[in-house]
Design a protein around this motif. Structure first.
Motif, PDB file in Angstrom:
ATOM      1  N   ALA A   1       0.829  -1.205   0.000  1.00 52.86           N
ATOM      2  CA  ALA A   1       0.000   0.000   0.000  1.00 52.86           C
ATOM      3  C   ALA A   1       0.868   1.261   0.000  1.00 52.86           C
ATOM      4  CB  ALA A   1      -0.934  -0.011   1.209  1.00 52.86           C
ATOM      5  N   GLY A   2       1.961   1.238   0.809  1.00 55.85           N
ATOM      6  CA  GLY A   2       2.870   2.378   0.812  1.00 55.85           C
ATOM      7  C   GLY A   2       3.532   2.579  -0.536  1.00 55.85           C
ATOM      8  N   ALA A   3       3.940   1.455  -1.180  1.00 56.73           N
ATOM      9  CA  ALA A   3       4.561   1.573  -2.496  1.00 56.73           C
ATOM     10  C   ALA A   3       3.576   2.101  -3.533  1.00 56.73           C
ATOM     11  CB  ALA A   3       5.099   0.206  -2.929  1.00 56.73           C
ATOM     12  N   ARG A   4       2.320   1.662  -3.443  1.00 55.76           N
ATOM     13  CA  ARG A   4       1.317   2.177  -4.376  1.00 55.76           C
ATOM     14  C   ARG A   4       1.072   3.659  -4.151  1.00 55.76           C
ATOM     15  NH1 ARG A   4      -3.158  -2.775  -4.198  1.00 55.76           N
ATOM     16  NH2 ARG A   4      -1.917  -4.268  -5.455  1.00 55.76           N
ATOM     17  N   THR A   5       1.038   4.071  -2.885  1.00 53.68           N
ATOM     18  CA  THR A   5       0.856   5.493  -2.600  1.00 53.68           C
ATOM     19  C   THR A   5       2.026   6.316  -3.135  1.00 53.68           C
ATOM     20  OG1 THR A   5      -0.394   4.926  -0.599  1.00 53.68           O
ATOM     21  CG2 THR A   5       0.470   7.165  -0.766  1.00 53.68           C
ATOM     22  N   ALA A   6       3.263   5.803  -2.897  1.00 54.72           N
ATOM     23  CA  ALA A   6       4.441   6.514  -3.413  1.00 54.72           C
ATOM     24  C   ALA A   6       4.441   6.542  -4.933  1.00 54.72           C
ATOM     25  CB  ALA A   6       5.713   5.843  -2.889  1.00 54.72           C
ATOM     26  N   ALA A   7       4.029   5.416  -5.565  1.00 57.73           N
ATOM     27  CA  ALA A   7       3.973   5.390  -7.022  1.00 57.73           C
ATOM     28  C   ALA A   7       2.929   6.360  -7.562  1.00 57.73           C
ATOM     29  CB  ALA A   7       3.666   3.968  -7.499  1.00 57.73           C
ATOM     30  N   ALA A   8       1.774   6.422  -6.886  1.00 58.75           N
ATOM     31  CA  ALA A   8       0.747   7.376  -7.315  1.00 58.75           C
ATOM     32  C   ALA A   8       1.240   8.815  -7.169  1.00 58.75           C
ATOM     33  CB  ALA A   8      -0.526   7.157  -6.515  1.00 58.75           C
ATOM     34  N   LEU A   9       1.946   9.095  -6.046  1.00 58.64           N
ATOM     35  CA  LEU A   9       2.497  10.445  -5.853  1.00 58.64           C
ATOM     36  C   LEU A   9       3.551  10.749  -6.903  1.00 58.64           C
ATOM     37  CD1 LEU A   9       2.646  13.004  -4.141  1.00 58.64           C
ATOM     38  CD2 LEU A   9       4.303  11.847  -2.671  1.00 58.64           C
ATOM     39  N   ARG A  10       4.428   9.755  -7.178  1.00 56.79           N
ATOM     40  CA  ARG A  10       5.457   9.969  -8.199  1.00 56.79           C
ATOM     41  C   ARG A  10       4.815  10.178  -9.575  1.00 56.79           C
ATOM     42  NH1 ARG A  10      10.714   8.153  -8.425  1.00 56.79           N
ATOM     43  NH2 ARG A  10      10.646   8.413  -6.151  1.00 56.79           N
ATOM     44  N   MET A  11       3.792   9.422  -9.865  1.00 52.89           N
ATOM     45  CA  MET A  11       3.111   9.595 -11.146  1.00 52.89           C
ATOM     46  C   MET A  11       2.438  10.957 -11.239  1.00 52.89           C
ATOM     47  SD  MET A  11       0.238   7.113 -12.870  1.00 52.89           S
ATOM     48  CE  MET A  11       1.437   5.778 -12.947  1.00 52.89           C
ATOM     49  N   GLN A  12       1.861  11.388 -10.120  1.00 57.29           N
ATOM     50  CA  GLN A  12       1.236  12.714 -10.115  1.00 57.29           C
ATOM     51  C   GLN A  12       2.278  13.804 -10.336  1.00 57.29           C
ATOM     52  OE1 GLN A  12      -0.868  13.532  -6.522  1.00 57.29           O
ATOM     53  NE2 GLN A  12      -1.741  15.451  -7.245  1.00 57.29           N
ATOM     54  N   GLN A  13       3.427  13.691  -9.659  1.00 57.45           N
ATOM     55  CA  GLN A  13       4.491  14.671  -9.855  1.00 57.45           C
ATOM     56  C   GLN A  13       5.016  14.632 -11.287  1.00 57.45           C
ATOM     57  OE1 GLN A  13       7.359  13.685  -6.851  1.00 57.45           O
ATOM     58  NE2 GLN A  13       6.165  14.570  -5.170  1.00 57.45           N
ATOM     59  N   ALA A  14       5.196  13.400 -11.819  1.00 55.67           N
ATOM     60  CA  ALA A  14       5.668  13.294 -13.196  1.00 55.67           C
ATOM     61  C   ALA A  14       4.656  13.882 -14.175  1.00 55.67           C
ATOM     62  CB  ALA A  14       5.932  11.831 -13.543  1.00 55.67           C
ATOM     63  N   GLN A  15       3.376  13.675 -13.915  1.00 55.84           N
ATOM     64  CA  GLN A  15       2.353  14.249 -14.784  1.00 55.84           C
ATOM     65  C   GLN A  15       2.366  15.765 -14.718  1.00 55.84           C
ATOM     66  OE1 GLN A  15       0.458  12.382 -16.823  1.00 55.84           O
ATOM     67  NE2 GLN A  15      -0.360  14.278 -17.699  1.00 55.84           N
ATOM     68  N   GLN A  16       2.538  16.288 -13.496  1.00 58.49           N
ATOM     69  CA  GLN A  16       2.627  17.746 -13.367  1.00 58.49           C
ATOM     70  C   GLN A  16       3.840  18.296 -14.099  1.00 58.49           C
ATOM     71  OE1 GLN A  16       2.606  18.464  -9.152  1.00 58.49           O
ATOM     72  NE2 GLN A  16       0.421  17.995  -8.912  1.00 58.49           N
ATOM     73  N   GLN A  17       4.992  17.615 -13.961  1.00 57.68           N
ATOM     74  CA  GLN A  17       6.189  18.062 -14.650  1.00 57.68           C
ATOM     75  C   GLN A  17       6.017  17.950 -16.164  1.00 57.68           C
ATOM     76  OE1 GLN A  17       9.682  16.008 -13.426  1.00 57.68           O
ATOM     77  NE2 GLN A  17      11.098  17.290 -14.602  1.00 57.68           N
ATOM     78  N   ALA A  18       5.372  16.863 -16.624  1.00 56.99           N
ATOM     79  CA  ALA A  18       5.131  16.724 -18.061  1.00 56.99           C
ATOM     80  C   ALA A  18       4.208  17.828 -18.564  1.00 56.99           C
ATOM     81  CB  ALA A  18       4.529  15.350 -18.350  1.00 56.99           C
ATOM     82  N   ASP A  19       3.172  18.137 -17.787  1.00 55.67           N
ATOM     83  CA  ASP A  19       2.285  19.237 -18.184  1.00 55.67           C
ATOM     84  C   ASP A  19       3.029  20.563 -18.232  1.00 55.67           C
ATOM     85  OD1 ASP A  19       0.265  17.380 -18.298  1.00 55.67           O
ATOM     86  OD2 ASP A  19      -0.536  17.852 -16.310  1.00 55.67           O
ATOM     87  N   ARG A  20       3.919  20.756 -17.247  1.00 51.93           N
ATOM     88  CA  ARG A  20       4.693  22.007 -17.233  1.00 51.93           C
ATOM     89  C   ARG A  20       5.641  22.080 -18.440  1.00 51.93           C
ATOM     90  NH1 ARG A  20       5.987  21.599 -12.550  1.00 51.93           N
ATOM     91  NH2 ARG A  20       8.035  20.620 -12.690  1.00 51.93           N
ATOM     92  N   LEU A  21       6.292  20.963 -18.766  1.00 51.63           N
ATOM     93  CA  LEU A  21       7.175  20.944 -19.931  1.00 51.63           C
ATOM     94  C   LEU A  21       6.399  21.165 -21.217  1.00 51.63           C
ATOM     95  CD1 LEU A  21       9.546  17.979 -19.011  1.00 51.63           C
ATOM     96  CD2 LEU A  21      10.067  20.419 -18.930  1.00 51.63           C
ATOM     97  N   LEU A  22       5.210  20.556 -21.289  1.00 46.72           N
ATOM     98  CA  LEU A  22       4.380  20.776 -22.472  1.00 46.72           C
ATOM     99  C   LEU A  22       3.954  22.234 -22.600  1.00 46.72           C
ATOM    100  CD1 LEU A  22       2.125  17.580 -22.447  1.00 46.72           C
ATOM    101  CD2 LEU A  22       3.985  18.111 -24.017  1.00 46.72           C
ATOM    102  N   GLN A  23       3.615  22.846 -21.476  1.00 40.31           N
ATOM    103  CA  GLN A  23       3.240  24.262 -21.517  1.00 40.31           C
ATOM    104  C   GLN A  23       4.422  25.133 -21.932  1.00 40.31           C
ATOM    105  OE1 GLN A  23       1.646  25.152 -17.666  1.00 40.31           O
ATOM    106  NE2 GLN A  23      -0.222  23.922 -17.969  1.00 40.31           N
ATOM    107  N   GLN A  24       5.607  24.837 -21.366  1.00 43.63           N
ATOM    108  CA  GLN A  24       6.785  25.604 -21.750  1.00 43.63           C
ATOM    109  C   GLN A  24       7.132  25.392 -23.219  1.00 43.63           C
ATOM    110  OE1 GLN A  24       9.849  24.403 -19.026  1.00 43.63           O
ATOM    111  NE2 GLN A  24       8.947  25.463 -17.264  1.00 43.63           N
ATOM    112  N   ALA A  25       7.025  24.143 -23.674  1.00 45.93           N
ATOM    113  CA  ALA A  25       7.310  23.871 -25.086  1.00 45.93           C
ATOM    114  C   ALA A  25       6.314  24.569 -25.995  1.00 45.93           C
ATOM    115  CB  ALA A  25       7.291  22.362 -25.329  1.00 45.93           C
TER     116      ALA A  25
END
Length: 354
Positions: free
Chosen positions: A248-272
């Motif tokens: 459960a902890g690993a899934r929570t960390a993976a979900a948080l990491r995925m959320q951060q990666a999605q935010q970073q991808a959205d930010r890179l897409l906006q900058q691009a």
């Protein structure tokens, strides 16, 4: 009274005669009164005449010949439920039946344990509730009833255990997928199946002419695990819970990491996208003049625009040069040659080689 009766011996004989006569009358009266028997309301009486059962009497007063003609055997009535705790299934009782030199081997290790269908082990504490169905047959085999119930229960316990896996007998592993609705239903049917096996064995005995005259009413079963198995299952359960927690902890960390990666991808897409729009706007501005020039050349409206642009661009380029040499077109008498390289610097006298 004669003279002989007045003598001491005569009086002694007289007293002895009347004493024996009174004792005989009392014995006869006691023998006659022994013909009457009291049968309790929760019992029945089986009358044996010269050792052969002749009749069954219900509760109340019973008249029968005294011994040795008739003998009375009181048995429980059919409405009276009897209870038998089967202790032969316990480990302590089975160890007592094993020789001391065999207790350290397989016989001692498996004493008191039943093997399940999935190669597990379980302990059963069984109580059998029974009643008398045939008073005559029960009276004839009364000394053997308790050992018979023990043997039948021991056999039925082995049968129902082998037909089930461990989770169908007791809740040993609640975390496993096998602990489903089917296993819960099997645990509920355990007592009824146990009773059915006992009744089948009694029916087989009755068919062979060895009816003990009893029937099974209910079976109470308390299942448990060996102490070592309980500790092992607790360890497995603790490890499973810890694993579930870590998952459960690993899934929570993976979900948080995925959320951060999605935010970073959205930010890179906006900058691009912003960079693309800026580059496109700059390119449009830089090519505006060329587009206007091309349009003008196609239309033929301003033929001197190209010359003006040339002079404007050349002037800016030449302004950045240190020296400009112009050569007239078609003038072949003037060449541009590369100049000589400057001579190397002469080292000082004190650094010259000898």
């Amino acid at each position: 009274m004669t003279a002989a009766e007045r003598t001491p011996w005569g009086q002694s004989y007289r007293i002895a005669f009347f004493s024996l006569y009174g004792a005989a009358i009392l014995a006869a009266a006691a023998w006659l009164f022994s013909c009457v028997h009291q049968v309790a309301p929760d019992s029945k009486a089986v009358v044996f005449q010269f050792g052969k059962p002749v009749r069954v009497a219900n509760a109340g007063l019973l008249l029968a010949w005294p011994r040795p003609i008739d003998s009375i055997e009181l048995v429980p009535a059919g409405e009276r439920i009897q209870e038998r705790e089967v202790t032969v299934l316990s480990r302590s009782q089975q160890l007592e039946r094993i020789n001391s030199w065999e207790r350290e081997g397989d016989a001692g290790a498996g004493a008191g344990y039943l093997l399940t269908g999935d190669e597990g082990v379980v302990q059963l504490d069984v109580r059998v509730f029974w009643r008398v169905s045939d008073p005559v047959r029960f009276a004839l085999q009364r000394p053997h009833i308790d050992p018979l119930i023990d043997r039948l229960t021991e056999r039925a316990a082995a049968v129902v255990s082998m037909e089930r896996n461990l989770d169908a007998i007791l809740v040993a592993r609640p975390e496993t997928p096998q602990n489903d609705q089917h296993s819960a239903e099997e645990r509920i049917r355990l007592r009824s199946d146990f009773k059915q096996v006992l009744l089948q064995n009694l029916a087989q005995m009755a068919a062979s002419g060895n009816d003990p005259g009893i029937t099974i009413e209910r079976v109470d079963i308390v299942s448990s695990l060996p102490n070592n198995a309980v500790a092992a299952f607790n360890t497995v359960l603790t490890a499973s819970q810890q694993a579930d927690k870590e998952i459960a902890g690993a899934r929570t960390a993976a979900a948080l990491r995925m959320q951060q990666a999605q935010q970073q991808a959205d930010r890179l897409l906006q900058q691009a996208e912003a960079s693309r729009q800026e580059t496109l706007a700059r390119a449009n501005i830089d090519t505006q003049e060329i587009l206007q020039l091309a349009q003008t050349l196609r239309d033929g409206t301003d033929k001197g625009l190209l010359q003006r642009l040339w002079r404007d661009r050349v002037t800016k380029i030449l302004a950045q040069a240190g020296q400009v040499i112009t050569v007239a077109p078609g003038d072949d008498g003037r060449l541009i040659l590369q100049g000589l390289l400057p001579p190397p610097a002469t080292p000082p006298a004190n650094e010259a080689k000898p």
